[in-house]
Design an enzyme around this catalytic site. Structure first.
Site, mmCIF file in Angstrom:
data_model
loop_
_atom_site.group_PDB
_atom_site.id
_atom_site.type_symbol
_atom_site.label_atom_id
_atom_site.label_comp_id
_atom_site.label_asym_id
_atom_site.label_seq_id
_atom_site.Cartn_x
_atom_site.Cartn_y
_atom_site.Cartn_z
ATOM 1 N N CYS A 78 -14.802 -31.668 35.623
ATOM 2 C CA CYS A 78 -13.839 -30.868 34.851
ATOM 3 C C CYS A 78 -13.709 -29.432 35.376
ATOM 4 O O CYS A 78 -12.601 -28.914 35.553
ATOM 5 C CB CYS A 78 -14.215 -30.869 33.374
ATOM 6 S SG CYS A 78 -15.956 -30.566 33.053
ATOM 7 N N HIS A 102 -12.935 -24.680 29.149
ATOM 8 C CA HIS A 102 -13.817 -23.944 30.057
ATOM 9 C C HIS A 102 -13.087 -22.725 30.620
ATOM 10 O O HIS A 102 -11.854 -22.736 30.768
ATOM 11 C CB HIS A 102 -14.205 -24.813 31.261
ATOM 12 C CG HIS A 102 -15.121 -25.958 30.951
ATOM 13 N ND1 HIS A 102 -15.692 -26.179 29.715
ATOM 14 C CD2 HIS A 102 -15.584 -26.965 31.757
ATOM 15 C CE1 HIS A 102 -16.453 -27.264 29.777
ATOM 16 N NE2 HIS A 102 -16.403 -27.763 30.995
#
Ligand code: NAP
Length: 346
Positions: A131, A244
């Protein structure tokens, strides 16, 4: 449910990424014929709501893939290693969110905006990158096309949900316990995550880098097709539920392109949105990136310490673009390019 279209299976349907696959298939155009939901024996017999129906969840077994065209795997690396070959043997194309096959030279590692053609050479399995790596290459690709880059130094601020649905719950429960003065219970993470941050919870090897950091180095090189690109990463888990963020320093081989050119290249790249308002102090935040398809990028500035480098900061929803959305885009790409099964006959 059954109608003309592709038979799709989601292995890990009850998890953080699986739930997002379900939502994408429900909300966005996709030629879906039939949907099979798979998870562990613990979830067998449960139902998940999909398009007004309660669909049963079945245990993932060797018999789960009969008639399946596309299998999205998000049930952990062990399950991918065990069942992805079973799925391809049954005729399905596997789009795998785990790290099981990412560095296998025979398996394409694909971000559709960056290296779509790599997907066409698949032999039944296509890997979805890590990711943090997906978010990073979404900004590196346009910068590298503008002028070749030599070195990248990245520090991450990774949300709890990157470790799955239970980790999100742990952050919520620890936060509530902390505010009530109750004992903090640690189940998923090795350290308290509420009101704290810590080095990413993956194993560190003799180099001193942890596994997440090594993934960022190796996968970035593979996706960009630059095996010698210098990359150094520091991965940190922060008390954020979702999305994130990354602080990124990019050094060019030649002179640094003008900042306007950098900004324009980022703004023109599909899936990237520039959020860079210095006057209003408005830059990417996980709060704004959550639930969004785009990777937000800002704090775009010359690196005062180096004549060939720029600094920037990004936030992106790692369950969407960092996982399910990227996989969903790969499936669309294969369908559009007629490559769903073609390469398997090689
Ligand atoms: N979360 C992210 O941001 C993210 C991003 C990129 C990649 N990934 C990767 O995607 C995968 C799933 O992550 P996640 O965050 O969705 O995890 P999660 O929320 O913990 O979900 C895990 C899923 O795997 C299933 N599962 C676990 N053990 C199983 C078994 N023995 N047999 C069959 N199914 C089993 C679980 O089913 P039960 O509910 O029945 O236990 C659940 O559906 C991992 O490989 C992860 O590294 C995650």
């Amino acid at each position: 449910m059954s109608q003309p279209g592709y038979h799709v299976a989601i292995a890990g349907a009850t998890g953080a990424v699986g739930t997002e696959f379900l939502r994408l298939l429900e909300e966005r155009p996709f030629p879906l014929g039939r949907l099979s939901l798979l998870a562990s024996a613990r979830s067998a017999g449960k139902t998940l709501r999909f398009m007004g129906d309660d669909l049963p969840v079945h245990e993932l077994t060797d018999r789960s893939f009969e008639g399946v065209d596309i299998a999205f795997f998000s049930a952990g690396g062990g399950r991918s290693k065990q069942f992805a070959p079973v799925a391809t043997e049954a005729g399905a194309v596997v789009i795998d969110n785990s790290s099981a096959f990412r560095m296998d030279p025979a398996v394409p590692l694909v971000v559709p905006e960056v290296n779509p053609d790599d997907a066409l050479a698949h032999r039944g399995i296509i890997a979805n990158p890590n990711c943090s790596t997906i978010l990073l290459v979404m900004v590196l690709a346009p910068l590298h096309r503008l002028s070749p880059i030599r070195r990248v130094v990245v520090s991450t601020y990774q949300a709890a949900s990157g470790a799955g649905a239970q980790a999100m719950l742990e952050l919520e429960e620890q936060t509530a316990a902390f505010l009530q003065g109750a004992p903090i219970v640690k189940d998923v993470f090795p350290h308290q995550i509420a009101f704290n941050l810590f080095s990413h919870n993956t194993a560190i090897d003799e180099t001193g880098y942890n596994e997440e950091e090594r993934k960022m180095v190796n996968e970035t090189r593979k996706i960009l097709g630059e095996p010698d690109l210098a990359v150094s990463a520091t991965c940190i888990r922060v008390p954020i539920l979702r999305a994130h963020s990354e602080s990124v320093n990019v050094e060019y081989v030649g002179p640094r392109p003008p900042l306007d050119a950098v900004r324009d290249a980022l703004a023109a790249f599909p899936g990237v949105r520039v959020v860079d308002d210095r006057q209003a102090n408005r830059f990417p935040m996980p709060l704004h990136a959550s639930g969004e398809d785009d990777v937000l990028v800002g704090r775009i500035r010359d690196d005062m310490s180096h004549p060939s480098a720029v600094d920037l900061f990004l936030s992106g929803d790692q369950i969407l673009k960092g996982a399910a959305l990227n996989g969903f885009q790969i499936a669309h790409l294969l369908i559009e390019r007629g490559a769903l099964k073609g390469a398997m006959t090689k």
